[in-house]
Design an enzyme around this catalytic site. Sequence first.
Site, short mmCIF file in Angstrom:
data_model
loop_
_atom_site.label_atom_id
_atom_site.label_comp_id
_atom_site.label_asym_id
_atom_site.label_seq_id
_atom_site.Cartn_x
_atom_site.Cartn_y
_atom_site.Cartn_z
N TYR A 22 0.80 -1.23 0.00
CA TYR A 22 0.00 0.00 0.00
C TYR A 22 0.83 1.29 0.00
O TYR A 22 0.27 2.37 0.00
CB TYR A 22 -0.96 -0.02 1.21
CG TYR A 22 -1.93 -1.20 1.15
CD1 TYR A 22 -2.90 -1.27 0.15
CD2 TYR A 22 -1.85 -2.25 2.06
CE1 TYR A 22 -3.77 -2.35 0.08
CE2 TYR A 22 -2.71 -3.34 2.00
CZ TYR A 22 -3.67 -3.38 1.00
OH TYR A 22 -4.52 -4.45 0.91
N ASN A 71 -13.17 3.49 -1.75
CA ASN A 71 -12.34 2.30 -1.54
C ASN A 71 -12.97 1.56 -0.37
O ASN A 71 -12.79 1.94 0.79
CB ASN A 71 -10.89 2.68 -1.23
CG ASN A 71 -10.00 1.44 -1.18
OD1 ASN A 71 -10.51 0.31 -1.10
ND2 ASN A 71 -8.69 1.63 -1.23
N HIS A 77 -15.18 -7.25 -1.44
CA HIS A 77 -15.25 -8.66 -1.81
C HIS A 77 -16.40 -9.39 -1.13
O HIS A 77 -16.64 -10.56 -1.43
CB HIS A 77 -13.93 -9.35 -1.45
CG HIS A 77 -12.72 -8.53 -1.83
ND1 HIS A 77 -12.45 -8.19 -3.14
CD2 HIS A 77 -11.74 -7.95 -1.08
CE1 HIS A 77 -11.35 -7.45 -3.17
NE2 HIS A 77 -10.91 -7.29 -1.94
N ASP A 84 -25.79 -2.79 -2.45
CA ASP A 84 -27.16 -2.27 -2.53
C ASP A 84 -27.18 -0.76 -2.25
O ASP A 84 -27.96 -0.03 -2.86
CB ASP A 84 -28.07 -3.00 -1.54
CG ASP A 84 -28.38 -4.43 -1.99
OD1 ASP A 84 -28.03 -4.78 -3.14
OD2 ASP A 84 -28.97 -5.19 -1.20
N HIS A 97 -9.04 0.79 -5.84
CA HIS A 97 -8.18 -0.03 -4.99
C HIS A 97 -6.75 0.46 -5.19
O HIS A 97 -6.35 0.75 -6.33
CB HIS A 97 -8.26 -1.51 -5.37
CG HIS A 97 -9.59 -2.11 -5.08
ND1 HIS A 97 -10.06 -2.31 -3.80
CD2 HIS A 97 -10.57 -2.53 -5.91
CE1 HIS A 97 -11.26 -2.83 -3.85
NE2 HIS A 97 -11.60 -2.97 -5.12
N SER A 99 -4.05 -1.41 -4.46
CA SER A 99 -3.34 -2.55 -5.05
C SER A 99 -4.12 -3.07 -6.26
O SER A 99 -5.30 -2.75 -6.43
CB SER A 99 -3.20 -3.66 -4.01
OG SER A 99 -4.48 -4.11 -3.60
N ARG A 108 -9.73 -11.98 -3.68
CA ARG A 108 -9.85 -10.55 -4.02
C ARG A 108 -10.31 -10.34 -5.47
O ARG A 108 -10.57 -9.23 -5.89
CB ARG A 108 -8.51 -9.83 -3.78
CG ARG A 108 -8.12 -9.77 -2.33
CD ARG A 108 -6.85 -8.96 -2.12
NE ARG A 108 -6.13 -9.44 -0.96
CZ ARG A 108 -6.35 -9.03 0.30
NH1 ARG A 108 -7.22 -8.10 0.54
NH2 ARG A 108 -5.65 -9.53 1.30
C1 DQA Z 1 -7.79 -2.69 -1.04
C2 DQA Z 1 -7.78 -4.14 -1.53
C3 DQA Z 1 -8.62 -5.01 -0.63
O1 DQA Z 1 -8.57 -6.36 -1.08
C4 DQA Z 1 -8.11 -4.97 0.79
O2 DQA Z 1 -8.94 -5.73 1.63
C5 DQA Z 1 -7.94 -3.60 1.29
C6 DQA Z 1 -7.35 -2.60 0.40
C7 DQA Z 1 -6.86 -1.79 -1.88
O3 DQA Z 1 -7.03 -0.59 -1.84
O4 DQA Z 1 -5.96 -2.30 -2.57
O5 DQA Z 1 -8.19 -3.29 2.46
O6 DQA Z 1 -9.11 -2.17 -1.17
#
Ligand code: DQA
Length: 138
Positions: A22, A71, A77, A84, A97, A99, A108
Amino acid sequence: MRLLLINGPNLNNIGIREPEIYGNIGFSDYFDNLKQEFSGHSLDYFHSHSESAIAGKLHESQSDFDGVVLNAGAYSHTSVLLRDAVAAVSVPVVMVHISNVYSREKFRNQNIIAPVCKGIITGFGVDSYRLAILSLIR
Ligand code: DQA
């Protein structure tokens, strides 16, 4: 434009959390940079670990904002509730996201909320938020 950035669970501590995934910049510093870069627009920030608090903020955002950058973290997931909530509001929501969720663990790869968003930006580090803002203001 009035834009709202929403971060879900565990996204308050980026910069410290798994920096190899991150990055090293804390969100408040990054958010300050965004406010400077997009000074012609109004940017607000909301963070919560709670699904229902995020859903409540999404509902409120309809009257107060022209676009939302979301985010949802791990809820992306799993959360039918947030899917909704996004589907229920008229304000455009862009999912981000940090990542690339498609190059990580298989769980994911499923994104419950993305199909009801305007679009999704994934894998550009914190710059994903910046790209989402650009997509909304153009
Ligand atoms: C995330 C990706 C998600 O899978 C993870 O649970 C996060 C961060 C991302 O910003 O890459 O908390 O949303």
